[in-house]
Design an enzyme around this catalytic site. Structure first.
Site, PDB file in Angstrom:
ATOM      1  CG  LEU A  17     -75.907 -40.622  -6.065  1.00 50.53           C
ATOM      2  CD1 LEU A  17     -74.431 -40.271  -6.179  1.00 50.53           C
ATOM      3  CD2 LEU A  17     -76.758 -39.509  -6.654  1.00 50.53           C
ATOM      4  CG  ASP A  18     -80.204 -43.212 -11.147  1.00 53.45           C
ATOM      5  OD1 ASP A  18     -79.229 -42.627 -11.649  1.00 53.45           O
ATOM      6  OD2 ASP A  18     -81.371 -42.795 -11.268  1.00 53.45           O
ATOM      7  CB  VAL A  19     -76.256 -46.819 -13.253  1.00 51.54           C
ATOM      8  CG1 VAL A  19     -76.170 -48.016 -12.343  1.00 51.54           C
ATOM      9  CG2 VAL A  19     -77.524 -46.871 -14.104  1.00 51.54           C
TER      10      VAL A  19
END
Length: 219
Positions: A17-19
């Protein structure tokens, strides 16, 4: 911190998952690292709830990016949005069949379709297997997206392109993964439960799910 250090405890990350995204994030501990690889080879779909906002465009397709333009959106209706979603799903279904490398006229294809196992068994571009509108209240809308081999940035760009198709613009306000293969939000541990006992219980509770999926898909 006191006590012995764990020197041989390997931890692996599943589909990241990205930020700017949230939701289910799968980790493998010890032997679980091999299971992560096995689950990856199953090419299971993931499910997201994605929020959108009509009326503006940004440089990174998110609502926190630098504003590029503002547009009108009063002409957009739920029916128009759902027509665009139907086109997206139809186009992606054709891609799914192409990358699954299965002759659709065979008995094998029929049996796989019944079991819901038609999926690309190798690398492919991102594929949307299902998409529907959960909520529509201009200028906001929420979608449920089932997909394979995606990134969260791909989903944000999809929201942007939906805006363009509707003669407007749109940004993504949230991308939340609610299912990753066999794992759902109900299986996930919130930050307050990141302790040894909770992690051990989570592993035990999910063990049968993982074994069943691997047996069904990989035999």
């Amino acid at each position: 911190v006191r006590g012995p250090r764990f020197k041989k405890l390997k931890i692996g990350a599943g589909h990241r998952l990205d930020v700017k995204a949230s939701g289910v994030f799968v980790l493998g501990i010890g032997r679980g690292n091999k299971l992560l690889t096995d689950l990856y080879n199953c090419h299971l779909s993931r499910v997201y709830t994605v929020g959108g906002l009509f009326g503006k465009a940004t440089d990174d397709f998110s609502d926190t990016g630098n504003l590029v333009e503002k547009t009108t959106f009063d002409h957009i209706t739920r029916e128009k949005l759902e027509r665009i979603l139907a086109v997206i799903q139809g186009t992606n279904q054709k891609a799914l069949l192409m990358y699954s490398n299965i002759d659709m006229k065979t008995q094998e294809a029929y049996e796989l379709a019944v079991k819901g196992l038609i999926r690309p068994m190798g690398k492919s571009p991102p594929i949307i297997t299902a998409v529907r509108c959960l909520q529509f209240a201009l200028p906001e809308f929420h979608l449920e997206i089932h997909c394979l081999h995606e990134t969260q940035q791909y989903l944000r760009k999809m929201v942007h392109e939906i805006g363009l198709e509707l003669k407007s613009s749109a940004v993504c306000t949230q991308a939340r993964r609610i299912r990753d293969g066999v794992f759902t939000v109900d299986d996930a541990l919130p930050r307050t439960q990141w302790n040894l006992q909770s992690i051990q219980e989570a592993i035990q509770n999910c063990q049968l799910k993982v074994e069943t999926e691997l047996e069904k898909t990989l035999g």
